[in-house]
Design a protein around this motif. Structure first.
Motif, mmCIF file in Angstrom:
data_model
loop_
_atom_site.group_PDB
_atom_site.id
_atom_site.type_symbol
_atom_site.label_atom_id
_atom_site.label_comp_id
_atom_site.label_asym_id
_atom_site.label_seq_id
_atom_site.Cartn_x
_atom_site.Cartn_y
_atom_site.Cartn_z
ATOM 1 N N LYS A 63 0.818 -1.224 0.000
ATOM 2 C CA LYS A 63 0.000 0.000 0.000
ATOM 3 C C LYS A 63 0.846 1.266 0.000
ATOM 4 C CE LYS A 63 -0.580 -0.182 5.054
ATOM 5 N NZ LYS A 63 -1.562 -0.421 6.137
ATOM 6 N N GLU A 64 2.124 1.154 0.390
ATOM 7 C CA GLU A 64 2.988 2.331 0.426
ATOM 8 C C GLU A 64 3.468 2.738 -0.967
ATOM 9 O OE1 GLU A 64 6.107 1.258 3.059
ATOM 10 O OE2 GLU A 64 4.943 1.597 4.884
ATOM 11 N N ASP B 221 2.523 5.329 -6.018
ATOM 12 C CA ASP B 221 3.608 5.741 -6.914
ATOM 13 C C ASP B 221 3.465 5.068 -8.271
ATOM 14 O OD1 ASP B 221 4.683 7.285 -4.910
ATOM 15 O OD2 ASP B 221 6.081 5.745 -4.224
ATOM 16 N N TRP B 222 3.089 3.787 -8.242
ATOM 17 C CA TRP B 222 2.886 3.073 -9.514
ATOM 18 C C TRP B 222 1.732 3.701 -10.292
ATOM 19 C CZ3 TRP B 222 -1.679 0.288 -10.636
ATOM 20 C CH2 TRP B 222 -1.684 -0.288 -11.912
ATOM 21 N N PHE B 223 0.624 3.963 -9.598
ATOM 22 C CA PHE B 223 -0.543 4.515 -10.281
ATOM 23 C C PHE B 223 -0.215 5.882 -10.887
ATOM 24 C CE2 PHE B 223 -4.596 6.926 -10.202
ATOM 25 C CZ PHE B 223 -5.302 6.133 -11.093
ATOM 26 N N ALA B 224 0.564 6.672 -10.180
ATOM 27 C CA ALA B 224 0.938 7.992 -10.689
ATOM 28 C C ALA B 224 1.799 7.884 -11.946
ATOM 29 C CB ALA B 224 1.689 8.767 -9.612
ATOM 30 N N ILE C 265 -7.662 -4.587 -5.063
ATOM 31 C CA ILE C 265 -6.230 -4.854 -4.912
ATOM 32 C C ILE C 265 -5.692 -4.397 -3.557
ATOM 33 C CG2 ILE C 265 -3.937 -4.347 -5.852
ATOM 34 C CD1 ILE C 265 -5.234 -4.202 -8.619
ATOM 35 N N THR C 266 -5.920 -3.146 -3.196
ATOM 36 C CA THR C 266 -5.392 -2.633 -1.925
ATOM 37 C C THR C 266 -5.972 -3.348 -0.706
ATOM 38 O OG1 THR C 266 -4.976 -0.465 -2.920
ATOM 39 C CG2 THR C 266 -5.015 -0.576 -0.515
ATOM 40 N N PRO C 267 -7.297 -3.606 -0.650
ATOM 41 C CA PRO C 267 -7.815 -4.332 0.514
ATOM 42 C C PRO C 267 -7.172 -5.698 0.718
ATOM 43 C CG PRO C 267 -9.616 -3.308 -0.676
ATOM 44 C CD PRO C 267 -8.388 -3.139 -1.530
ATOM 45 N N TYR C 268 -6.795 -6.360 -0.374
ATOM 46 C CA TYR C 268 -6.195 -7.698 -0.242
ATOM 47 C C TYR C 268 -4.677 -7.622 -0.024
ATOM 48 C CZ TYR C 268 -5.360 -12.671 -1.070
ATOM 49 O OH TYR C 268 -5.005 -13.990 -0.924
ATOM 50 N N TRP C 269 -3.982 -6.833 -0.845
ATOM 51 C CA TRP C 269 -2.521 -6.847 -0.854
ATOM 52 C C TRP C 269 -1.884 -5.715 -0.049
ATOM 53 C CZ3 TRP C 269 -0.363 -11.124 -2.364
ATOM 54 C CH2 TRP C 269 -0.985 -11.920 -3.340
ATOM 55 N N GLY C 270 -2.663 -4.730 0.351
ATOM 56 C CA GLY C 270 -2.095 -3.537 0.968
ATOM 57 C C GLY C 270 -1.157 -3.788 2.123
ATOM 58 N N PHE D 285 1.712 -3.777 -11.965
ATOM 59 C CA PHE D 285 2.323 -3.166 -10.781
ATOM 60 C C PHE D 285 3.582 -3.929 -10.368
ATOM 61 C CE2 PHE D 285 2.564 -3.923 -6.119
ATOM 62 C CZ PHE D 285 3.124 -2.714 -5.743
ATOM 63 N N LEU D 286 3.515 -5.249 -10.322
ATOM 64 C CA LEU D 286 4.668 -6.063 -9.915
ATOM 65 C C LEU D 286 5.803 -5.951 -10.936
ATOM 66 C CD1 LEU D 286 2.807 -9.228 -8.584
ATOM 67 C CD2 LEU D 286 3.984 -7.486 -7.230
#
Length: 367
Positions: A73-74, A78-81, A102-107, A143-144
């Motif tokens: 989540k940190e 940055d990736w989205f930007a 994605i964030t609720p699961y992997w954050g 993202f990965l």
């Protein structure tokens, strides 16, 4: 300096306080001025690890362990930007998938701790349609891959993950008589929308954004440069799929149903004159019209979708003599191979025509 240490015994072969505890051999190396350590079961494995580190440090491909010890989540923001190349509608959809899936699961996962099996378990457990699963997984995979490029991890754990299989639905093509029937059974306000979908092959998001100023009646063309997508109830106007603007040929029938209006006005709207929402059109009008058409014609396809009208337009164009390249331009596909892959069956009759013409070349010279 990189070395391998024996955690269990000293140089004089006496036992240490760690004897028998954990892995025996410890690789020790320097990374960015700091000492790093990692334990292994065998001395050879520890040496091999140091050799790998030395090679990657010299080649500039070494990834610091610290850079991967971050919460997902940190760095997701940055990736989205960095995804500035995305269309407005895709960007909005990506933002939605990040927030709700994605964030609720992997954050709260540490990036470096994610393994391929973890990603596979997530994909396999997603209770969504196969195409939706593949889309969301594709965003996380991107993202990965970005994390690899940024030097946070060495290899993407999304590599090799299996996707759920989706049954491929065969294309449905309406006959001219069935197009006329559907246009007659749907509520009158949407009749001309049916004609336009069936005869132009435009995507529904392109047609609902088409304005009178986009129509060149003299040349019988529609200039398709925009499309609307609905993301979480919000209309997002952007470019057509693959960012490909195009000119679509318009038959006299389409020009007739389009009519005339102020250049900035939308051609197709809801019964209340608002922007037409595809989901409302499908649920409130098309579903009932298809049911009525099936009652009137037992051969009418009962499971017809709105997108089948685009397939119908392709079929009618081929029947009228359009070749693959012309069909590609009409439908706005990125290349002709995509068009041929989708509609190869429509060109089967061309093979018989080729054989007939070859026979004609020889029979013409016979007595």
């Amino acid at each position: 300096m990189a070395t391998v240490e024996d955690r269990w015994t000293r140089k004089d072969r006496t036992r240490t306080a760690e004897y028998g505890k954990g892995l025996r051999w410890r690789a020790v190396w320097t990374e960015a001025g700091r000492e790093r350590k990692k334990s292994f079961a065998t001395k050879d494995a520890a040496k091999a690890h140091l050799t790998w580190i030395e090679h990657n440090q010299r080649s500039g491909t070494y990834v610091s362990q610290d850079r991967g010890r971050v919460y997902v989540k940190e760095i997701l923001p940055d990736w989205f930007a960095s995804q500035i190349h995305l269309k407005a509608s895709t960007r909005q959809a990506t933002k939605s998938d990040l927030a709700f899936t994605i964030t609720p699961y992997w954050g709260d996962w540490i990036l470096a701790d994610i393994r391929r099996s973890d990603v596979q378990e997530w994909v396999s457990g997603m209770d969504k349609a196969p195409t939706t699963v593949e889309t969301i997984y594709g965003r996380f995979r991107t993202f990965l891959n970005w994390c690899v490029q940024e030097g946070r991890i060495v290899v993407s754990p999304a590599k090799g993950v299996k996707m759920p299989k989706a049954s491929k639905r065969p294309h449905t093509y309406l006959t001219p008589a069935q197009v006329r029937l559907l246009a007659g059974t749907i509520q009158p306000h949407y009749s001309r929308f049916i004609w336009a979908l069936s005869l132009t092959g435009m995507r529904i998001g392109e047609l609902t954004e088409l304005r009178y100023g986009d129509i060149d009646r003299r040349r019988r063309r529609a200039n398709v440069t925009r499309a609307v997508a609905w993301v979480n109830g919000t209309a997002v106007v952007g470019t057509p799929k693959s960012n490909l603007g195009r000119e679509v040929p318009l038959s006299n029938k389409v020009l007739e149903v389009i009519g005339d209006g102020p250049p900035r006005d939308l051609i197709f709207t809801s019964p209340r004159g608002m922007r037409l929402r595809p989901n409302n059109f499908r649920s409130s009008a098309l579903k009932k019209a298809v049911a009525a058409a099936c009652e009137a014609d037992p051969a009418f396809p009962p499971g017809m979708y709105a997108h089948d009208l685009r397939h119908t337009a392709a079929s009618l164009a081929v029947s009228a003599g359009a070749n693959v390249k012309a069909l590609q331009r009409m439908l706005g596909h990125a290349n002709a191979s995509l068009t041929l892959n989708l509609y190869a069956g429509l060109f089967d009759t061309d093979l018989n025509e080729v054989a007939t013409r070859i026979d004609g070349l020889f029979s013409a010279g016979e007595d």
